[in-house]
Design an enzyme around this catalytic site. Structure first.
Site, PDB file in Angstrom:
ATOM      1  N   GLY A  12      46.735  14.068 -68.799  1.00 50.57           N
ATOM      2  CA  GLY A  12      47.143  14.291 -70.185  1.00 50.57           C
ATOM      3  C   GLY A  12      46.349  13.410 -71.134  1.00 50.57           C
ATOM      4  N   GLY A 120      47.702   9.756 -61.262  1.00 45.89           N
ATOM      5  CA  GLY A 120      47.205  10.908 -60.488  1.00 45.89           C
ATOM      6  C   GLY A 120      45.682  10.880 -60.393  1.00 45.89           C
ATOM      7  N   ILE A 142      50.288   7.259 -72.054  1.00 47.87           N
ATOM      8  CA  ILE A 142      51.181   6.778 -73.109  1.00 47.87           C
ATOM      9  C   ILE A 142      52.465   6.239 -72.495  1.00 47.87           C
ATOM     10  CG2 ILE A 142      50.299   8.352 -74.890  1.00 47.87           C
ATOM     11  CD1 ILE A 142      53.030   9.897 -74.491  1.00 47.87           C
ATOM     12  N   ASP A 143      52.744   6.618 -71.233  1.00 52.99           N
ATOM     13  CA  ASP A 143      54.017   6.214 -70.610  1.00 52.99           C
ATOM     14  C   ASP A 143      54.055   4.745 -70.179  1.00 52.99           C
ATOM     15  OD1 ASP A 143      54.673   8.822 -70.950  1.00 52.99           O
ATOM     16  OD2 ASP A 143      54.794   9.358 -68.830  1.00 52.99           O
ATOM     17  N   ARG A 178      76.111  12.251 -88.923  1.00 55.10           N
ATOM     18  CA  ARG A 178      75.817  13.000 -87.692  1.00 55.10           C
ATOM     19  C   ARG A 178      75.419  12.079 -86.535  1.00 55.10           C
ATOM     20  NH1 ARG A 178      72.238  17.821 -90.418  1.00 55.10           N
ATOM     21  NH2 ARG A 178      73.913  19.332 -90.500  1.00 55.10           N
ATOM     22  N   GLY A 186      58.299  10.145 -71.286  1.00 58.81           N
ATOM     23  CA  GLY A 186      58.612   9.115 -70.299  1.00 58.81           C
ATOM     24  C   GLY A 186      59.224   9.810 -69.096  1.00 58.81           C
ATOM     25  N   ARG A 283      72.866  16.929 -83.738  1.00 57.16           N
ATOM     26  CA  ARG A 283      71.575  17.616 -83.766  1.00 57.16           C
ATOM     27  C   ARG A 283      70.642  16.942 -82.760  1.00 57.16           C
ATOM     28  NH1 ARG A 283      74.304  20.403 -86.511  1.00 57.16           N
ATOM     29  NH2 ARG A 283      73.814  21.347 -88.537  1.00 57.16           N
ATOM     30  N   ARG A 292      51.283  12.160 -78.305  1.00 55.41           N
ATOM     31  CA  ARG A 292      49.999  12.013 -77.602  1.00 55.41           C
ATOM     32  C   ARG A 292      48.788  12.262 -78.495  1.00 55.41           C
ATOM     33  NH1 ARG A 292      50.758  14.737 -71.988  1.00 55.41           N
ATOM     34  NH2 ARG A 292      49.100  16.061 -72.753  1.00 55.41           N
TER      35      ARG A 292
HETATM   36  O1  F6P Z   1      52.305  11.489 -68.297  1.00 55.13           O
HETATM   37  C1  F6P Z   1      52.277  11.504 -69.664  1.00 55.13           C
HETATM   38  C2  F6P Z   1      53.134  12.586 -70.227  1.00 55.13           C
HETATM   39  O2  F6P Z   1      53.017  12.387 -71.592  1.00 55.13           O
HETATM   40  C3  F6P Z   1      54.593  12.622 -69.745  1.00 55.13           C
HETATM   41  O3  F6P Z   1      55.418  11.719 -70.393  1.00 55.13           O
HETATM   42  C4  F6P Z   1      54.948  14.055 -70.007  1.00 55.13           C
HETATM   43  O4  F6P Z   1      56.015  14.489 -69.184  1.00 55.13           O
HETATM   44  C5  F6P Z   1      53.695  14.761 -69.663  1.00 55.13           C
HETATM   45  O5  F6P Z   1      52.646  13.895 -69.955  1.00 55.13           O
HETATM   46  C6  F6P Z   1      53.508  16.084 -70.362  1.00 55.13           C
HETATM   47  O6  F6P Z   1      52.390  16.705 -69.832  1.00 55.13           O
HETATM   48  P1  F6P Z   1      51.801  18.121 -70.314  1.00 55.13           P
HETATM   49  O7  F6P Z   1      50.967  17.842 -71.521  1.00 55.13           O
HETATM   50  O8  F6P Z   1      51.007  18.582 -69.178  1.00 55.13           O
HETATM   51  O9  F6P Z   1      52.956  18.998 -70.667  1.00 55.13           O
END
Ligand code: F6P
Length: 365
Positions: A12, A120, A142-143, A178, A186, A283, A292
Site C-alpha cells: 500500500g 509483506g 502508515i500502521d 451525538r 490499523g 453516526r 494514505r
Molecule cells: O497496511 C496498511 C493499510 O493501510 C491497512 O491499515 C489497511 O487495512 C490496508 O492498508 C488497506 O489496503 P488496500 O489499499 O489494499 O485496501
C-alpha cells in the site's frame, strides 16, 4: 559501465515514498560510478514484457519530496513468488517466477536492489536474499506495525489526518448531542487510533490489541449524556473486535491479492451500542484511504530522506540482507530476519496507554 541500483515501491502507498526515492537518487548522484533505475509497480516492472523501468536521475526526482503516492507506482498483488496466471477455464492460479526474475536482473546489470515496502514486501526481500539477490529494505507503512524501527515514515502524517478528522467530528458531535464513531486504519495494531484519540480528545478508543466490552463503551455514553444532552467521540481501528468476537474481514476479490479486506467496524459498533440500549443519536465516519494519500508532513519527509540516504550508503558498502531502521537518534540497519520476526503491537502496559487512561479515556476493557 556504471554500477546499477534498482529501486521499487511495494504494498500500500504511504506519504513519504517519493522522499525516500529522492534521498536514494541524490546520495547516488554523489558517486560517479553509480546510477539508479526504478521498477514500475514493485517487481512487476521487471517481470513484465516489455520491461517497465525508468531512469531515476536528479532531474526525475526534483521536487518530489512533498508529493504523495509514489512516482514508481505500487501494487499489493502478485509478486515474484506468486505471479498470477489466468488458466484456460478462466480461473486464476500463481507461479513462482523468482529465479527467472533474478536472472533478468543479472542480465540488466543490477548490482543492488532497494525494496521500499511493509512487512509483506520485506518477507519477499528476505526470500530473494536467500536466493542470492543483493537486496536492502526500507520499511514503509502508515500502521507503524514494524517492531525493529521506532517509527515508519507515513505514520505521523496519517496520525495528523486522523486527528484533524477527530477535531472536526468533536464539533459536530457537540452541536448535535451525538455519539460519533470514527473508523481509522490499523489492521492489527492500533497506533493511529491511539495517537489520534489522545491528540483529538476522543472519549473512547478501541484498538485490535484490546478487545472491547460493549457495556463499558455504553457506560461512557450514559455518563456523558444528561437529559439527552452530551456528546461522545469514539475512535476505532478497522481491526478492533469485541471480547470473544472476530475482526470484520472479507476475502479480496482482486486477482493476486491475498490480503483480507477490513472495514465496517464503525457501523458494527453503532449497531452493537443500539442493541445494548444506547438511546443517543449516533453516526459513523470511515476515514479510509484519506489517511494514505497526500503530502507527507515534515517529520515523515525527514525520516524518509534519512532512510533513502542510508539505504544508498548500504548499497555502496555492500551491506545486503538488511533493512534500514530508526532507533532514535540513529538511523541503523537490522537483518531482514529480525525485522520481520516481531510485530509492533500496542503494549497494554505502555506509557501511551497509561497516558490515555490518565486522561480518563475508555479503552473498552
Ligand atoms: O497496511 C496498511 C493499510 O493501510 C491497512 O491499515 C489497511 O487495512 C490496508 O492498508 C488497506 O489496503 P488496500 O489499499 O489494499 O485496501
Amino acid at each position: 559501465m556504471k554500477k546499477r541500483v534498482l529501486v521499487l515501491t511495494g504494498g500500500g502507498d504511504c506519504p513519504g515514498l517519493n522522499a525516500v526515492i529522492r534521498g536514494i537518487v541524490k546520495r547516488a548522484a554523489q558517486e560517479e560510478d553509480w546510477e539508479v533505475i526504478g521498477s514500475i509497480q514493485s517487481f512487476d516492472g521487471i517481470l513484465r514484457e516489455p520491461t517497465e523501468i525508468m531512469v531515476l536521475d536528479e532531474k526525475a526526482v526534483a521536487g518530489i519530496h512533498f508529493q504523495g503516492g509514489t512516482i514508481l507506482g505500487t501494487t499489493t498483488k502478485g509478486g515474484p513468488f506468486a505471479w498470477p496466471i489466468k488458466e484456460k477455464d478462466g480461473t486464476w492460479s500463481s507461479v513462482d517466477r523468482s529465479d527467472e526474475m533474478i536472472r533478468k536482473l543479472q542480465y540488466m546489470g543490477i548490482d543492488a536492489v532497494i525494496n521500499i515496502g511493509g512487512d509483506g514486501s520485506q518477507k519477499i526481500s528476505q526470500a530473494l536474499f536467500e536466493k542470492g539477490l543483493n537486496i536492502i529494505g526500507v520499511p514503509k507503512t502508515i500502521d507503524n506495525d514494524l517492531s525493529s524501527t521506532d517509527y515508519t515514515f507515513g505514520f505521523q502524517t496519517a496520525v495528523q489526518i486522523a486527528t484533524e478528522a477527530v477535531d472536526k467530528l468533536v464539533t459536530t458531535a457537540a452541536s448535535h448531542n451525538r455519539v460519533i464513531i470514527l473508523e481509522v486504519m490499523g489492521r492489527d495494531a492500533g497506533w493511529i487510533a491511539l495517537h489520534s484519540s489522545i491528540a483529538g480528545g476522543a472519549e473512547v478508543c478501541l484498538i485490535p490489541e484490546i478487545p472491547y466490552d460493549i457495556n463499558k463503551v455504553l457506560q461512557v455514553v450514559k455518563n456523558r449524556f444528561v437529559d439527552g444532552k452530551g456528546h461522545v467521540n469514539i475512535v476505532i481501528s478497522e481491526g478492533a473486535k469485541p471480547k470473544g468476537g472476530e475482526t470484520i474481514t472479507k476475502e479480496s476479490n482482486e486477482v493476486g491479492n491475498a490480503n483480507l479486506k477490513l472495514g465496517g467496524v464503525a457501523s458494527k459498533l453503532l449497531y452493537e451500542l443500539k442493541d445494548a440500549g444506547c438511546e443517543a443519536d449516533m453516526r459513523e465516519t470511515v476515514l479510509g484511504h484519506l489517511q494514505r494519500g497526500g503530502v507527507p508532513n515534515a517529520f515523515d519527509r525527514i525520516l524518509a530522506t534519512q532512510f533513502g540516504v542510508k539505504a544508498m550508503e548500504m548499497a555502496l558498502e555492500g551491506k545486503f540482507g538488511e533493512m534500514v531502521a530508526y532507533r532514535h537518534p540513529e538511523i541503523i540497519s537490522v537483518q531482514f530476519l529480525e525485522a520481520i520476526s516481531k510485530y509492533n503491537y500496542v503494549n497494554r502496559d505502555s506509557t501511551l496507554i497509561k497516558t490515555a487512561l490518565g486522561i480518563g479515556m475508555c479503552l473498552g476493557d
